[in-house]
Design a protein around this motif. Structure first.
Motif, PDB file in Angstrom:
ATOM      1  N   THR A 184      30.741  18.403  25.537  1.00 47.75           N
ATOM      2  CA  THR A 184      30.751  17.401  25.297  1.00 47.75           C
ATOM      3  C   THR A 184      31.328  17.008  25.684  1.00 47.75           C
ATOM      4  OG1 THR A 184      31.825  18.945  23.042  1.00 47.75           O
ATOM      5  CG2 THR A 184      32.147  16.888  23.240  1.00 47.75           C
ATOM      6  N   TYR A 185      32.019  16.997  26.356  1.00 47.45           N
ATOM      7  CA  TYR A 185      32.815  15.767  27.233  1.00 47.45           C
ATOM      8  C   TYR A 185      31.987  16.002  28.700  1.00 47.45           C
ATOM      9  CZ  TYR A 185      35.516  14.967  23.355  1.00 47.45           C
ATOM     10  OH  TYR A 185      36.186  15.405  22.271  1.00 47.45           O
ATOM     11  N   ASP A 186      32.730  17.309  29.242  1.00 44.24           N
ATOM     12  CA  ASP A 186      31.894  18.185  31.328  1.00 44.24           C
ATOM     13  C   ASP A 186      32.040  19.111  31.029  1.00 44.24           C
ATOM     14  OD1 ASP A 186      33.312  19.285  33.375  1.00 44.24           O
ATOM     15  OD2 ASP A 186      32.595  16.558  33.995  1.00 44.24           O
ATOM     16  N   ILE A 225      25.862  26.271  26.023  1.00 43.19           N
ATOM     17  CA  ILE A 225      25.499  24.569  27.390  1.00 43.19           C
ATOM     18  C   ILE A 225      24.431  23.788  26.712  1.00 43.19           C
ATOM     19  CG2 ILE A 225      24.889  23.256  29.885  1.00 43.19           C
ATOM     20  CD1 ILE A 225      25.861  26.381  30.498  1.00 43.19           C
ATOM     21  N   ASP A 226      24.055  22.694  26.594  1.00 41.31           N
ATOM     22  CA  ASP A 226      23.257  21.724  25.693  1.00 41.31           C
ATOM     23  C   ASP A 226      22.646  20.959  26.341  1.00 41.31           C
ATOM     24  OD1 ASP A 226      21.891  21.753  22.966  1.00 41.31           O
ATOM     25  OD2 ASP A 226      22.664  19.955  22.770  1.00 41.31           O
ATOM     26  N   SER A 227      22.978  20.706  27.483  1.00 39.44           N
ATOM     27  CA  SER A 227      22.898  19.834  28.082  1.00 39.44           C
ATOM     28  C   SER A 227      22.670  19.904  29.674  1.00 39.44           C
ATOM     29  CB  SER A 227      23.480  18.342  28.183  1.00 39.44           C
ATOM     30  OG  SER A 227      24.458  18.384  28.436  1.00 39.44           O
ATOM     31  N   GLY A 228      22.658  18.525  30.453  1.00 39.91           N
ATOM     32  CA  GLY A 228      22.258  18.645  32.045  1.00 39.91           C
ATOM     33  C   GLY A 228      21.311  19.672  32.583  1.00 39.91           C
ATOM     34  N   ASP A 229      21.536  19.383  34.728  1.00 39.72           N
ATOM     35  CA  ASP A 229      21.270  20.311  34.945  1.00 39.72           C
ATOM     36  C   ASP A 229      21.644  21.801  34.333  1.00 39.72           C
ATOM     37  OD1 ASP A 229      19.271  21.815  37.192  1.00 39.72           O
ATOM     38  OD2 ASP A 229      20.971  20.445  38.588  1.00 39.72           O
ATOM     39  N   VAL A 230      21.041  22.479  34.085  1.00 37.85           N
ATOM     40  CA  VAL A 230      20.606  23.544  33.341  1.00 37.85           C
ATOM     41  C   VAL A 230      20.807  24.921  34.211  1.00 37.85           C
ATOM     42  CG1 VAL A 230      20.302  25.697  31.980  1.00 37.85           C
ATOM     43  CG2 VAL A 230      20.089  23.445  30.615  1.00 37.85           C
ATOM     44  N   ILE A 231      20.240  24.950  35.583  1.00 37.74           N
ATOM     45  CA  ILE A 231      20.040  25.494  36.657  1.00 37.74           C
ATOM     46  C   ILE A 231      21.538  25.811  37.494  1.00 37.74           C
ATOM     47  CG2 ILE A 231      19.487  26.894  38.763  1.00 37.74           C
ATOM     48  CD1 ILE A 231      16.459  24.942  37.526  1.00 37.74           C
ATOM     49  N   SER A 232      21.904  24.826  37.598  1.00 41.26           N
ATOM     50  CA  SER A 232      23.349  24.628  39.035  1.00 41.26           C
ATOM     51  C   SER A 232      24.321  24.642  38.119  1.00 41.26           C
ATOM     52  CB  SER A 232      23.179  23.877  39.374  1.00 41.26           C
ATOM     53  OG  SER A 232      23.564  22.393  38.132  1.00 41.26           O
ATOM     54  N   ILE A 233      23.898  24.264  36.926  1.00 39.41           N
ATOM     55  CA  ILE A 233      25.458  24.158  35.679  1.00 39.41           C
ATOM     56  C   ILE A 233      25.504  25.472  34.925  1.00 39.41           C
ATOM     57  CG2 ILE A 233      26.530  22.854  33.909  1.00 39.41           C
ATOM     58  CD1 ILE A 233      25.286  20.707  34.002  1.00 39.41           C
ATOM     59  N   SER A 234      24.859  26.393  35.078  1.00 35.39           N
ATOM     60  CA  SER A 234      24.396  27.936  34.443  1.00 35.39           C
ATOM     61  C   SER A 234      25.676  28.776  35.629  1.00 35.39           C
ATOM     62  CB  SER A 234      23.185  28.414  33.670  1.00 35.39           C
ATOM     63  OG  SER A 234      22.999  28.143  34.585  1.00 35.39           O
ATOM     64  N   LYS A 235      25.081  28.494  36.729  1.00 38.33           N
ATOM     65  CA  LYS A 235      25.534  29.386  37.607  1.00 38.33           C
ATOM     66  C   LYS A 235      26.707  29.287  37.951  1.00 38.33           C
ATOM     67  CE  LYS A 235      20.864  29.348  40.262  1.00 38.33           C
ATOM     68  NZ  LYS A 235      20.496  29.740  41.456  1.00 38.33           N
ATOM     69  N   LYS A 289      31.956  39.982  30.364  1.00 33.33           N
ATOM     70  CA  LYS A 289      31.129  40.027  29.100  1.00 33.33           C
ATOM     71  C   LYS A 289      30.602  38.607  28.625  1.00 33.33           C
ATOM     72  CE  LYS A 289      33.248  44.675  28.811  1.00 33.33           C
ATOM     73  NZ  LYS A 289      33.310  45.756  28.282  1.00 33.33           N
ATOM     74  N   THR A 290      31.555  38.011  28.660  1.00 35.27           N
ATOM     75  CA  THR A 290      31.424  36.395  27.886  1.00 35.27           C
ATOM     76  C   THR A 290      29.866  36.167  28.658  1.00 35.27           C
ATOM     77  OG1 THR A 290      33.193  35.404  27.761  1.00 35.27           O
ATOM     78  CG2 THR A 290      31.639  33.853  27.228  1.00 35.27           C
ATOM     79  N   GLY A 291      28.507  35.860  27.605  1.00 32.77           N
ATOM     80  CA  GLY A 291      28.164  35.232  27.775  1.00 32.77           C
ATOM     81  C   GLY A 291      27.055  33.549  28.048  1.00 32.77           C
ATOM     82  N   ILE A 292      25.972  33.665  28.376  1.00 32.77           N
ATOM     83  CA  ILE A 292      25.878  31.478  28.542  1.00 32.77           C
ATOM     84  C   ILE A 292      24.488  32.051  27.393  1.00 32.77           C
ATOM     85  CG2 ILE A 292      25.147  29.751  30.275  1.00 32.77           C
ATOM     86  CD1 ILE A 292      26.823  31.122  32.245  1.00 32.77           C
ATOM     87  N   PHE A 293      24.813  31.192  26.900  1.00 29.05           N
ATOM     88  CA  PHE A 293      23.765  30.183  25.652  1.00 29.05           C
ATOM     89  C   PHE A 293      23.066  29.159  25.775  1.00 29.05           C
ATOM     90  CE2 PHE A 293      21.619  29.965  21.464  1.00 29.05           C
ATOM     91  CZ  PHE A 293      21.429  30.579  21.651  1.00 29.05           C
ATOM     92  N   VAL A 294      21.919  29.123  26.546  1.00 29.61           N
ATOM     93  CA  VAL A 294      21.474  27.133  26.387  1.00 29.61           C
ATOM     94  C   VAL A 294      20.363  27.058  25.613  1.00 29.61           C
ATOM     95  CG1 VAL A 294      19.848  26.314  28.119  1.00 29.61           C
ATOM     96  CG2 VAL A 294      21.473  27.828  28.867  1.00 29.61           C
ATOM     97  N   SER A 295      20.711  25.764  25.082  1.00 30.92           N
ATOM     98  CA  SER A 295      19.606  25.192  24.054  1.00 30.92           C
ATOM     99  C   SER A 295      19.738  23.711  24.289  1.00 30.92           C
ATOM    100  CB  SER A 295      20.671  24.642  23.038  1.00 30.92           C
ATOM    101  OG  SER A 295      21.845  24.268  22.590  1.00 30.92           O
ATOM    102  N   GLY A 296      18.913  23.131  23.833  1.00 32.40           N
ATOM    103  CA  GLY A 296      18.511  22.313  24.210  1.00 32.40           C
ATOM    104  C   GLY A 296      16.529  20.879  24.131  1.00 32.40           C
TER     105      GLY A 296
END
Length: 452
Positions: free
Chosen positions: A240-242, A262-272, A285-292
């Motif tokens: 929402t903010y950063d 994560i719903d925005s931004g440079d998903v590849i670098s940000i997700s890492k 164990k907390t997963g990363i879910f991406v949309s957008g």
């Protein structure tokens, strides 16, 4: 699916289906029309299609009717005002009394292969054209798109959860219901659409919106409040903010967080970077879910670049089949029958040539993979191969046990596994071989000669 049965109303058709039917009624007594539905050309970057929408087509045919109000509407239509009452009396009692042959729902198919055939009194066979094309075309488009997205999500051999998020971006209410079902049978794990979940018993999933985060004084307060009420299923939206700062706040909300989104931004670098933060904070164990605005191409690049993503929410580009928003599907007369007489017909319009007569499709395998298909005349005696068109409705009665969604879903999965890898390539698929029998070629040549 009761509300979908309302679409058995025959008024869901184009005007010219009614005007042609009026002529048929008076001039083609006791004549049956044989129509087939197929796709002329595969869209660019499509190596195959997934046949979808059969259950809707079946329910439509079994519930065909005109209401009294609709008959009155037709009587007053300028194009029909001079047509005799006999025709309207006939329409008032019209129901489907013919036969339906079709591929099992979920079968993969290719261009110029009939996926269904209607054999019925010619008015019945003609008047259902609009609805059948509507049901099959859109559902097939979405199921095919979904299967490509599923394929792209596991190119590294890892299974990832994919959820359909498209209701708010679908063209209308009904298409959003269709899209949830079509994507599920093609391999998605569920939908955010609660009505579709109820109707079809599809698993439903959800996260939170940016509006929820904005409603609280701080991001961390929003996280904590959500977890308070949904401790087992919370997926926290952290951009929402950063996004990076949001990821750092997750540990303050709790340790056993299911996932972050994560719903925005440079998903590849940000997700890492987010993965590193979560792991450092003991949240492996907390997963990363991406949309957008995701599609198979973006997801493919994410996986190719080793983005540590565990799941995807896919909406807009799925429900609109963004890169291939239409199919060149057609429904054409191929044969007329009256008593023992049969007339196989074909059209020869440039780029729109059709093969005459009712057909069957044989599929041949080699080493556990689909090798080629052979389209033959329905009554040809050809050895080998699997016959794809089966009888669904006979004389207006259902004679086939429609499978539930789980069985269709498993069937689609097996179908996709049997496709050659080159046909499944999302960028430049190879062309699957579809042949037409020598007899069909001769029938086409004879029909052309007779037409000239």
């Amino acid at each position: 699916m009761k509300f979908l049965c309302n679409y058995g109303k025959l008024l869901f058709t184009d005007l010219y289906e009614i005007t042609m039917s009026a002529v048929y009624f008076y001039e083609f007594k006791d004549t049956w029309g044989i129509f087939e539905l197929w796709v002329r050309n595969l869209p660019e970057k499509r190596g195959y299609l997934v046949f979808c929408g059969l259950e809707f087509a079946v329910n439509y045919l079994l519930n065909l009717h005109f209401t009294e109000e609709e008959i009155e509407f037709l009587k007053k239509h300028p194009s029909l005002s001079h047509i005799g009452d006999q025709f309207f009396e006939y329409l008032s009692g019209l129901k489907f009394t013919g036969n339906l042959y079709a591929m099992p729902e979920g079968t993969v198919f290719f261009e110029n292969e009939p996926v269904l055939r209607i054999e019925a009194p010619i008015v019945e066979a003609q008047i259902v054209e609009t609805a059948l094309l509507n049901f099959i075309t859109y559902n097939t488009s979405v199921a095919t798109k979904a299967s490509r997205i599923k394929y792209a999500s596991q190119i590294d051999g890892k299974e990832r959860k994919i959820v359909e998020f498209g209701a708010r971006r679908a063209s209308d209410f009904l298409s959003s219901i269709y899209a949830a079902r079509a994507s599920y049978i093609a391999g998605f794990d569920g939908t955010s659409n609660m009505l579709a979940g109820k109707i079809f018993k599809i698993p439903t999933f959800g996260t939170m919106a940016h509006s929820f985060v904005l409603s609280f004084k701080s991001e961390i307060e929003a996280f904590k409040k959500y977890i308070k009420y949904f401790p087992q299923t919370a997926i926290l939206l952290i951009d929402t903010y950063d996004t990076i700062q949001g990821a750092k706040k997750v540990k303050m909300a709790g340790k056993d967080i299911k996932a972050v989104r994560i719903d925005s931004g440079d998903v590849i670098s940000i997700s890492k970077e987010v993965r590193e933060i979560l792991d450092r904070d003991g949240m492996e164990k907390t997963g990363i879910f991406v949309s957008g605005d995701l599609d198979e191409y973006k997801i493919y690049q994410f996986i190719k670049n080793s983005a540590p993503i565990d799941g995807f929410g896919v909406g807009t580009k799925l429900v609109t089949s963004d890169d291939a928003p239409y199919l060149g599907s057609v429904y054409k007369l191929v044969e007329l029958r009256k008593g023992n007489e049969r007339k196989k017909v074909a059209k020869f319009s440039k780029g729109k040539v059709t093969y005459p007569g009712a057909k069957q499709i044989l599929r041949f395998e080699e080493n556990g993979k689909f090798n080629h298909d052979l389209v033959i005349s329905e009554d040809e005696d050809v050895k080998g191969g699997e016959r794809l068109l089966i009888k669904i409705i006979e004389n207006g009665n259902l004679v086939y046990n429609l499978p539930d969604l789980e069985n269709i879903r498993n069937y689609v999965s097996k179908q996709i596994l049997k496709l050659p890898e080159s046909v499944k390539d999302i960028y430049n698929p190879s062309k699957y071989e579809v042949k037409f029998s020598e007899r069909l070629e001769k029938l086409l040549a004879l029909a052309r000669k007779e037409a000239i």
